[in-house]
Design a protein around this motif. Structure first.
Motif, PDB file in Angstrom:
ATOM      1  N   PHE A 152       0.858  -1.191   0.000  1.00 37.73           N
ATOM      2  CA  PHE A 152       0.000   0.000   0.000  1.00 37.73           C
ATOM      3  C   PHE A 152       0.892   1.239   0.000  1.00 37.73           C
ATOM      4  N   LYS A 153       0.461   2.264  -0.731  1.00 36.94           N
ATOM      5  CA  LYS A 153       1.126   3.563  -0.696  1.00 36.94           C
ATOM      6  C   LYS A 153       0.119   4.585  -0.187  1.00 36.94           C
ATOM      7  N   HIS A 154       0.501   5.335   0.848  1.00 37.64           N
ATOM      8  CA  HIS A 154      -0.411   6.315   1.419  1.00 37.64           C
ATOM      9  C   HIS A 154       0.398   7.336   2.209  1.00 37.64           C
ATOM     10  N   HIS A 155      -0.063   8.575   2.200  1.00 38.09           N
ATOM     11  CA  HIS A 155       0.591   9.623   2.993  1.00 38.09           C
ATOM     12  C   HIS A 155       0.004   9.582   4.403  1.00 38.09           C
ATOM     13  N   PHE A 156       0.689   8.867   5.291  1.00 34.20           N
ATOM     14  CA  PHE A 156       0.168   8.680   6.637  1.00 34.20           C
ATOM     15  C   PHE A 156       0.325   9.960   7.459  1.00 34.20           C
ATOM     16  N   LEU A 157      -0.716  10.279   8.188  1.00 29.41           N
ATOM     17  CA  LEU A 157      -0.696  11.436   9.077  1.00 29.41           C
ATOM     18  C   LEU A 157      -1.068  11.045  10.507  1.00 29.41           C
ATOM     19  N   ALA A 158      -1.964  10.069  10.648  1.00 36.24           N
ATOM     20  CA  ALA A 158      -2.448   9.686  11.972  1.00 36.24           C
ATOM     21  C   ALA A 158      -1.499   8.692  12.634  1.00 36.24           C
ATOM     22  N   LYS A 159      -1.643   8.548  13.933  1.00 38.41           N
ATOM     23  CA  LYS A 159      -0.902   7.535  14.671  1.00 38.41           C
ATOM     24  C   LYS A 159      -1.474   6.161  14.302  1.00 38.41           C
ATOM     25  N   LEU A 160      -0.592   5.210  13.971  1.00 42.26           N
ATOM     26  CA  LEU A 160      -1.011   3.890  13.512  1.00 42.26           C
ATOM     27  C   LEU A 160      -0.723   2.828  14.569  1.00 42.26           C
ATOM     28  N   TYR A 161      -1.508   1.743  14.500  1.00 38.92           N
ATOM     29  CA  TYR A 161      -1.290   0.594  15.367  1.00 38.92           C
ATOM     30  C   TYR A 161      -1.306  -0.671  14.511  1.00 38.92           C
ATOM     31  N   PRO A 162      -0.417  -1.623  14.765  1.00 39.82           N
ATOM     32  CA  PRO A 162      -0.543  -2.923  14.106  1.00 39.82           C
ATOM     33  C   PRO A 162      -1.911  -3.519  14.436  1.00 39.82           C
ATOM     34  N   TYR A 163      -2.572  -4.022  13.397  1.00 38.39           N
ATOM     35  CA  TYR A 163      -3.964  -4.473  13.530  1.00 38.39           C
ATOM     36  C   TYR A 163      -4.071  -5.959  13.186  1.00 38.39           C
ATOM     37  N   PHE A 164      -4.898  -6.673  13.962  1.00 37.25           N
ATOM     38  CA  PHE A 164      -5.075  -8.106  13.768  1.00 37.25           C
ATOM     39  C   PHE A 164      -6.549  -8.457  13.970  1.00 37.25           C
ATOM     40  N   SER A 165      -7.035  -9.365  13.126  1.00 34.06           N
ATOM     41  CA  SER A 165      -8.404  -9.850  13.273  1.00 34.06           C
ATOM     42  C   SER A 165      -8.418 -11.334  12.922  1.00 34.06           C
ATOM     43  N   ILE A 166      -9.217 -12.099  13.637  1.00 34.25           N
ATOM     44  CA  ILE A 166      -9.275 -13.537  13.405  1.00 34.25           C
ATOM     45  C   ILE A 166     -10.691 -14.016  13.685  1.00 34.25           C
ATOM     46  N   SER A 167     -11.147 -14.990  12.911  1.00 27.20           N
ATOM     47  CA  SER A 167     -12.486 -15.533  13.102  1.00 27.20           C
ATOM     48  C   SER A 167     -12.481 -17.004  12.691  1.00 27.20           C
ATOM     49  N   PRO A 168     -13.385 -17.801  13.250  1.00 28.51           N
ATOM     50  CA  PRO A 168     -13.403 -19.243  12.964  1.00 28.51           C
ATOM     51  C   PRO A 168     -14.129 -19.545  11.660  1.00 28.51           C
ATOM     52  N   ASN A 169     -13.948 -20.745  11.173  1.00 29.41           N
ATOM     53  CA  ASN A 169     -14.735 -21.259  10.052  1.00 29.41           C
ATOM     54  C   ASN A 169     -14.929 -22.756  10.261  1.00 29.41           C
ATOM     55  N   VAL A 170     -15.477 -23.433   9.277  1.00 30.21           N
ATOM     56  CA  VAL A 170     -15.787 -24.865   9.433  1.00 30.21           C
ATOM     57  C   VAL A 170     -14.522 -25.703   9.586  1.00 30.21           C
ATOM     58  N   GLU A 171     -13.380 -25.185   9.104  1.00 29.68           N
ATOM     59  CA  GLU A 171     -12.139 -25.961   9.171  1.00 29.68           C
ATOM     60  C   GLU A 171     -11.452 -25.830  10.530  1.00 29.68           C
ATOM     61  N   ARG A 172     -11.619 -24.699  11.202  1.00 31.47           N
ATOM     62  CA  ARG A 172     -10.936 -24.484  12.482  1.00 31.47           C
ATOM     63  C   ARG A 172     -11.857 -23.680  13.396  1.00 31.47           C
ATOM     64  N   ALA A 173     -12.226 -24.289  14.503  1.00 32.77           N
ATOM     65  CA  ALA A 173     -13.188 -23.651  15.398  1.00 32.77           C
ATOM     66  C   ALA A 173     -12.546 -22.649  16.342  1.00 32.77           C
ATOM     67  N   ASN A 174     -11.286 -22.885  16.729  1.00 29.33           N
ATOM     68  CA  ASN A 174     -10.598 -22.000  17.671  1.00 29.33           C
ATOM     69  C   ASN A 174      -9.248 -21.567  17.079  1.00 29.33           C
ATOM     70  N   PRO A 175      -9.261 -20.736  16.058  1.00 34.73           N
ATOM     71  CA  PRO A 175      -8.018 -20.317  15.412  1.00 34.73           C
ATOM     72  C   PRO A 175      -7.200 -19.392  16.314  1.00 34.73           C
ATOM     73  N   SER A 176      -5.937 -19.254  15.964  1.00 40.29           N
ATOM     74  CA  SER A 176      -5.055 -18.392  16.755  1.00 40.29           C
ATOM     75  C   SER A 176      -3.996 -17.759  15.877  1.00 40.29           C
ATOM     76  N   LEU A 177      -3.412 -16.683  16.362  1.00 39.23           N
ATOM     77  CA  LEU A 177      -2.282 -15.998  15.725  1.00 39.23           C
ATOM     78  C   LEU A 177      -1.153 -15.908  16.734  1.00 39.23           C
ATOM     79  N   MET A 178       0.117 -15.922  16.216  1.00 41.58           N
ATOM     80  CA  MET A 178       1.283 -15.789  17.085  1.00 41.58           C
ATOM     81  C   MET A 178       2.176 -14.694  16.540  1.00 41.58           C
ATOM     82  N   LEU A 179       2.600 -13.792  17.447  1.00 39.90           N
ATOM     83  CA  LEU A 179       3.604 -12.795  17.085  1.00 39.90           C
ATOM     84  C   LEU A 179       4.981 -13.405  17.261  1.00 39.90           C
ATOM     85  N   LEU A 180       5.862 -13.185  16.277  1.00 42.05           N
ATOM     86  CA  LEU A 180       7.214 -13.752  16.315  1.00 42.05           C
ATOM     87  C   LEU A 180       8.229 -12.624  16.360  1.00 42.05           C
ATOM     88  N   TYR A 181       9.283 -12.831  17.108  1.00 45.31           N
ATOM     89  CA  TYR A 181      10.411 -11.876  17.113  1.00 45.31           C
ATOM     90  C   TYR A 181      11.644 -12.571  17.644  1.00 45.31           C
TER      91      TYR A 181
END
Length: 465
Positions: A436-465
């Motif tokens: 994405f290209k954009h002239h950012f002006l506002a304060k930004l936050y890393p954003y994450f969203s997750i939701s289940p489907n028929v394949e996985r009822a309790n999905p998860s995300l992991m931050l790595l560093y």
């Protein structure tokens, strides 16, 4: 003579120069087409239009001689009909006083009455001149605008070329500097390890050489004792053997095991995962390394649980009891990272292998967390996402499909705030996914969203560093 020739070369029916002339028995000539129309309109035996003599169609002959004469006159560009002036009709030698708007050409009054222009819309030449002149003037104005627009487009393309060349040159320089720093670090690290290896080699070699000297000295001493004992034993003087017996016995018993240095070569320092160790040390010179982010539980939707010291985000069907604060997402299954981004460059990685349907990116801190809105730039979000069935998309002003090479398990996210660049990568091999290209002006936050489907009822995300 020219006038008679002009009359003689014209069909009595259409008053135009003969086209494929035919001759009747009475001696009159006509265009073949005119004669065929005349015969077709006759109810009885046709009559010559000039002398009214009756004739039959089998007595109509092509006048090749006349046709050759007309063709010759055309080839020689001779005759009054072949040299019309700009103001006179080429066919009738009359002044061009009319303009046929149907055929878009100047004509004379005779042309207007002939079958070629009969029933056409004809206007006086002066009136047509003014109208056509106005049209052409408007065309000039329109074309001049087109030229102006084209010149502006040309200048714009030239500017784009200049900006492209400047950008690629700056990128080349930046790439060269980044790799030069890594090359310098690797060269220095290689020289340091080689030097350390040489010092270790020399240290161990000195001790081994000292051992060799010690062993050589012991051998010489033992050889001397053996020689002295051998001389006494082989001597027939028994008194000498008895006199030297005690001394020789002590000397032989004084030989103990050799005391040698036991150098230890630091094999583990050099015969080791040097590349990995060097890579770990390179993080000191790499400006962009994975940021130590964590999920902010204060912003997490009540159905999302943050664990593992803020590194794991998991969907739970049972909603936890949490206060409905202004910073908490309530209609999105979403969460912010705890770190605000308002300048500089950042990179972070997310393991999505256990995620069902997910959305990643950045969002303005001012987004409305209480409504279910499309995660697009219009609403303060810059995101990519995944849905079941292997569908990947980027949500710009319009949602577009993206196509990673393989099913991605780790996503790398890179933000250069000042340059207005947000890029996504397959973190396994750093292959590019979307930018994405954009002239950012506002304060930004890393954003994450997750939701289940028929394949996985309790999905998860992991931050790595």
């Amino acid at each position: 003579m020219a006038t008679n020739l002009d009359v003689d070369l014209r069909c009595p029916i259409c008053q135009e120069v003969y086209q494929d002339p035919v001759l009747l028995r009475c001696g009159h000539n006509f265009c073949r087409g005119c004669m065929q129309r005349h015969v077709g309109s006759a109810e009885k035996t046709p009559m010559c239009p000039c002398c009214r003599s009756r004739f039959k169609m089998d007595s109509v002959y092509p006048n090749r001689q006349l046709a050759n004469v007309i063709a010759g006159l055309r080839d020689l560009s001779a005759g009054p009909s072949m040299h019309p002036s700009n103001r006179h009709c080429a066919k009738h030698k009359k002044e061009l006083e009319l303009f046929c708007q149907d055929d878009k050409q100047p004509i004379c009054y005779i042309c207007a009455l002939a079958h070629n222009h009969r029933n056409h819309n004809c206007v006086p030449i002066d009136e047509a001149y003014k109208e056509c002149k106005g049209v052409l003037n408007r065309s000039i104005t329109m074309l001049q605008k087109e030229v102006t627009d084209r010149l502006a487009m040309h200048a714009s393309q030239g500017g784009k070329i200049s900006r492209l060349l400047d950008m690629t040159e700056n990128l080349r320089n930046d790439i060269a500097k980044q790799f030069e720093a890594m090359h310098n670090f690797l060269d220095e690290r290689e020289r340091a390890i080689i030097k350390e290896l040489a010092e270790e080699e020399n240290h161990v070699l000195i001790q081994l050489e000292e051992n060799m000297l010690t062993i050589s000295g012991d051998c010489n001493m033992i050889q001397a004792i053996i020689q002295d004992i051998d001389e006494v034993i082989n001597s027939e003087d028994c008194h000498q053997l008895l006199r030297e017996y005690v001394s020789l016995k002590k000397r032989s018993e004084a030989i103990y095991n050799a005391v040698l240095n036991t150098p230890v070569f630091k094999l583990g320092v050099f015969y080791s995962p040097l590349q990995y160790g060097t890579w770990k040390q390179m993080k000191d010179i790499i400006k962009i390394v994975p940021a130590a982010l964590s999920f902010d539980p204060r912003t997490a939707n009540p159905k999302l649980r943050v664990s593992n010291f803020g590194q794991r985000l998991q969907y739970c069907e049972v909603q936890s009891q949490r206060p409905d604060t202004p910073e908490r997402f309530t209609n999105h299954l979403s969460v912010f990272a705890s770190t605000a981004l308002s300048s500089g460059r950042y990179y972070w990685e997310v393991n999505v292998s256990e995620g069902a349907d997910w959305i990643l990116g950045v969002a303005a801190g001012s987004v409305n967390k209480k409504v279910c809105a499309v995660t697009s730039p219009d609403n303060g979000y810059w995101t990519i996402g995944h849905r079941s069935g292997g569908q990947y998309w980027a949500c710009g002003h319009e949602k577009v499909a993206i196509h990673p090479d393989i099913n991605v398990e780790m996503i790398g996210v890179y933000l250069d705030y000042e340059k207005g660049q947000l890029s996504f990568y397959d973190a396994e091999d750093m292959s590019h996914i979307h930018t994405f290209k954009h002239h950012f002006l506002a304060k930004l936050y890393p954003y994450f969203s997750i939701s289940p489907n028929v394949e996985r009822a309790n999905p998860s995300l992991m931050l790595l560093y």
